[in-house]
Design a protein around this motif. Structure first.
Motif, PDB file in Angstrom:
ATOM      1  N   THR A  89      -9.570 -31.815  -4.286  1.00  0.00           N
ATOM      2  CA  THR A  89      -8.617 -31.329  -3.381  1.00  0.00           C
ATOM      3  C   THR A  89      -8.967 -31.602  -1.773  1.00  0.00           C
ATOM      4  O   THR A  89      -8.235 -31.775  -1.187  1.00  0.00           O
ATOM      5  CB  THR A  89      -8.387 -29.638  -3.301  1.00  0.00           C
ATOM      6  N   ALA A  90     -10.417 -31.423  -1.512  1.00  0.00           N
ATOM      7  CA  ALA A  90     -10.962 -31.754  -0.306  1.00  0.00           C
ATOM      8  C   ALA A  90     -10.728 -33.204   0.151  1.00  0.00           C
ATOM      9  O   ALA A  90     -10.433 -33.303   1.470  1.00  0.00           O
ATOM     10  CB  ALA A  90     -12.445 -31.336  -0.219  1.00  0.00           C
ATOM     11  N   ASP A  91     -10.527 -33.944  -0.655  1.00  0.00           N
ATOM     12  CA  ASP A  91     -10.286 -35.457  -0.257  1.00  0.00           C
ATOM     13  C   ASP A  91      -8.839 -35.665  -0.117  1.00  0.00           C
ATOM     14  O   ASP A  91      -8.543 -36.368   1.003  1.00  0.00           O
ATOM     15  CB  ASP A  91     -10.776 -36.271  -1.492  1.00  0.00           C
ATOM     16  N   VAL A  92      -8.114 -35.130  -0.929  1.00  0.00           N
ATOM     17  CA  VAL A  92      -6.537 -34.984  -0.396  1.00  0.00           C
ATOM     18  C   VAL A  92      -6.301 -34.464   0.959  1.00  0.00           C
ATOM     19  O   VAL A  92      -5.668 -35.107   2.056  1.00  0.00           O
ATOM     20  CB  VAL A  92      -5.663 -34.379  -1.266  1.00  0.00           C
ATOM     21  N   LEU A  93      -7.066 -33.415   1.252  1.00  0.00           N
ATOM     22  CA  LEU A  93      -7.018 -32.704   2.705  1.00  0.00           C
ATOM     23  C   LEU A  93      -7.586 -33.307   3.812  1.00  0.00           C
ATOM     24  O   LEU A  93      -6.828 -33.520   4.860  1.00  0.00           O
ATOM     25  CB  LEU A  93      -7.536 -31.461   2.551  1.00  0.00           C
TER      26      LEU A  93
END
Length: 266
Positions: A89-93
């Protein structure tokens, strides 16, 4: 008194009636197709790991993934494909949402599996003891119910903020395994069962958070029934490919994921 004004009025009325009748008989003209500005976010299940061949990035993007297949089939006006193998999720954000804008009309995403330790859990079950597998699955289940919901909420909210006019479609993950006899090198039925149950829990949690965000959740599990690892016609790679292990193959992306996406988009 001249009859010319009356004649002109009658002529105008006749013209109006003729035009209206023609519109009724002919029907409306072809509708102008709305432009589709599509962005595909997410992890390896969106980038197309397992389908190949891949681009030259480290993200292992394949044009045989469901996203580019959908974009081509539906004539998307614009298509951005920042999905990346291994993403959390951090990579998407931090990276992928930069592809979104107010002009984006549709967003798809698969995310959460890597946050829950997908690779480590599968590895523990494939090569470890039954107790090692059980412990790994239980840890993942605790994460999925305790920590992941907040991460998904933040991710979906950020997508909404960056693409306020887009339809957000969240795709889930399939069950990976069939439970039939599969040869002496296969994982035990017990290990496959608890891994499938973990996939069910992940689907339930993801569906709930997607609904809370006003997104459309697409459950891919029904589309892979009978085509998991150990099936006579599997759409998911077994351990034979190190990078591609336990990811959909070409058929899985086309007949599983693409069909699932088409079920909600037409």
């Amino acid at each position: 008194m001249s009859h010319r004004p009356l004649a002109r009025a009658l002529t105008a009325l006749a013209t109006l009636l003729t035009t209206a009748l023609a519109a009724v008989l002919v029907g409306p003209g072809p509708a102008q197709a709305a432009a589709v500005n599509y962005v595909a976010l997410g992890d390896s299940y969106s980038s197309g790991v397992g389908a190949g061949p891949y681009d030259w990035s480290t993200c292992l993007r394949s044009q045989k993934s469901y996203a580019p297949l959908w974009a081509t089939a539906h004539g998307a006006s614009n298509f951005a494909f920042p999905a990346c193998g291994g993403a959390v999720t951090a990579d998407v954000l931090n990276d992928q949402v930069d592809s979104l804008s107010a002009g984006t009309t549709m967003v798809t995403v698969t995310i959460g599996g890597n946050d829950a330790g997908f690779v480590d859990v599968i590895t523990s079950c494939r090569f470890g003891t039954t107790s090692t597998c059980t412990n790994a699955v239980n840890e993942a289940r605790a994460f999925v119910t305790g920590t992941l919901p907040g991460r998904l909420d933040e991710t979906y909210a950020t997508i909404r903020d960056r693409a306020p006019n887009a339809r957000l479609i969240v795709l889930g993950y399939p069950r990976l395994f069939e439970l039939n006899s599969c040869g002496w090198l296969a994982m035990s039925v017990y290990k496959r069962t608890i891994l499938n149950q973990a996939a069910d829990l992940l689907a339930t949690v993801t569906a709930g958070r997607a609904a809370a965000a006003g997104a459309t959740f697409v459950d891919t599990r029904p589309f892979f029934v009978g085509h998991g690892v150990c099936a006579s016609d599997p759409w998911i790679h077994d351990i034979s490919g190190v990078i591609e292990a336990y990811h959909p193959d070409v058929d899985g992306y086309r007949h599983g994921y693409l069909a699932a996406l088409n079920s909600v988009t037409g």
